[in-house]
Design an enzyme around this catalytic site. Structure first.
Site, short mmCIF file in Angstrom:
data_model
loop_
_atom_site.label_atom_id
_atom_site.label_comp_id
_atom_site.label_asym_id
_atom_site.label_seq_id
_atom_site.Cartn_x
_atom_site.Cartn_y
_atom_site.Cartn_z
N GLY A 279 0.81 -1.20 0.00
CA GLY A 279 0.00 0.00 0.00
C GLY A 279 0.85 1.26 0.00
NE ARG B 201 -2.09 -4.79 -1.61
CZ ARG B 201 -1.53 -4.29 -0.54
NH1 ARG B 201 -0.45 -4.86 -0.05
NH2 ARG B 201 -2.02 -3.22 0.05
CG ASP C 199 3.09 -7.00 7.71
OD1 ASP C 199 2.56 -6.48 6.70
OD2 ASP C 199 2.45 -7.67 8.54
CB THR D 158 2.67 0.76 6.46
OG1 THR D 158 1.32 0.49 6.84
CG2 THR D 158 3.57 0.53 7.67
CG ASP E 1 -1.89 -0.06 8.34
OD1 ASP E 1 -2.80 0.76 8.14
OD2 ASP E 1 -1.66 -1.03 7.60
CG ASP F 160 1.14 -2.58 10.90
OD1 ASP F 160 2.05 -1.97 10.30
OD2 ASP F 160 0.36 -3.37 10.34
NE ARG G 64 -1.96 -4.84 7.98
CZ ARG G 64 -0.86 -5.50 7.66
NH1 ARG G 64 -0.85 -6.28 6.59
NH2 ARG G 64 0.23 -5.39 8.39
#
Length: 335
Positions: free
Chosen positions: A25, A86, A117, A140, A142, A144, A186
């Site tokens: 992303g 992707r 990740d 990212t 996120d 995370d 996410r």
């Protein structure tokens, strides 16, 4: 005052050419990271191959030399000038072997992967199977990834979501409605928690906390008794049922008019804020120096004011929790 004159970084690995790509992303600030990789490399006398369309482009050999002028006026742009995608093919040994061969054929001594990740999984396999030195740069929204306080794009995503929350609060108060707003992230609640505190939300749902819906229903009822004309509830997308499930439960439990707004991919676009540009610039530079130092298989991250290296495997195997002090703060300030 003595003028600071930067000096060349040692290059014990003997790297002469690196490749850089964005994967997964997109995130605001990726272009700033690409720019930092290219210009740091140019300062150190290295060449840079820009890989287009992530691992999908790598296994097809979509790469070309890029220099400082190619990244001019990109630091303020969202998205990624190298494009991203992707790739199912990269999940196969044949796809990774093809990508490794393209890197060798182009004289690349190390690959810098800007992504999350999933991208780091792909980079890790490339290193393990083909011995290509790889460095991960956390890109990212996120936030995370274990091994860095923040990821590139996170700050901008929070600001974008907060701007939307402020607007929805205005209309919610005008119509005396409850707004349940879903933000991205996410499986992590970092964006939701920051937006909830900064946006003055009455409640926040995050995947890290299994909150009973009954508690929120009571909070909304208490808010009405206190004279509040509208309420904001923030929901992270990773919460089971999402914002729609929470909104339906609140309306059924309170009888009050409830609206659900899912912000979606708007949070991934736009001009990166200064914090993301600065973070991306530091990490892009650090990625080049890691390769020159002979380091491989790590993500460069920032902890406090320091640049640190974290093994790629740990970035997804170790859990990065939300700020629990901030979570407690959110509960206290919603009264």
């Amino acid at each position: 005052m003595t003028e600071f004159i930067p000096t060349r970084h040692p290059n014990p690995a003997g790297i002469q050419r690196v490749a850089v790509m964005t994967s997964g992303g997109d995130a605001p600030g990726m272009n700033a990271a690409i720019r930092a990789v290219v210009r740091t490399s140019a300062f150190e006398g290295l060449e840079v191959m820009g890989v287009r369309r992530g691992f999908s482009g790598l296994h097809r050999g979509e790469m070309k030399l890029i220099g400082p002028r190619d990244v001019a006026n990109t630091i303020q742009r969202g998205g990624t000038i190298l494009l991203t995608a992707r790739s199912a093919t990269w999940r196969t040994p044949e796809g990774r072997a093809s990508g490794a061969q393209h890197l060798r054929d182009n004289g690349v001594g190390g690959l810098i992967v800007i992504g999350g990740d999933g991208s780091f999984h792909g980079a890790h396999l490339l290193e393990q199977e083909h011995g290509i030195p790889v460095i991960g740069v956390p890109g990212t929204i996120d936030n995370d990834l274990y091994g860095t306080d923040h990821t590139i794009g996170y700050f901008t995503a929070v600001e974008t979501a907060l701007d939307a929350v402020d607007k929805l609060r205005d209309t919610g108060a005008s119509h005396e409605r409850i707004f349940v707003i879903e933000v991205m992230g996410r499986h992590a609640g970092h964006i939701a928690l920051d937006v909830a505190v900064a946006g003055g939300a009455e409640e926040v749902f995050i995947p890290e906390d299994d909150k009973p819906i009954g508690d929120v229903i009571q909070i909304v009822k208490d808010s009405v008794k206190k004279g509040k004309t509208g309420s904001i509830v923030i929901v992270a997308e990773g919460v089971p049922g999402g914002a729609q499930g929470v909104g339906d439960a609140i309306q059924a439990g309170t009888g009050l008019e409830t609206r659900v707004s899912i912000l979606g991919h708007i949070q991934r676009g736009g001009t990166p804020v200064s914090s993301d540009r600065i973070l991306a610039s530091r990490l892009g530079e650090a990625a080049v120096y890691a390769l020159m130092d002979g380091v491989s298989g790590v993500m460069v991250g920032r902890r406090g004011s320091n640049i640190i290296h974290t093994p790629l495997i740990e970035t997804w195997e170790k859990r990065k929790d939300v700020n629990r002090d901030l979570y407690r703060c959110a509960k206290k300030l919603s009264v």
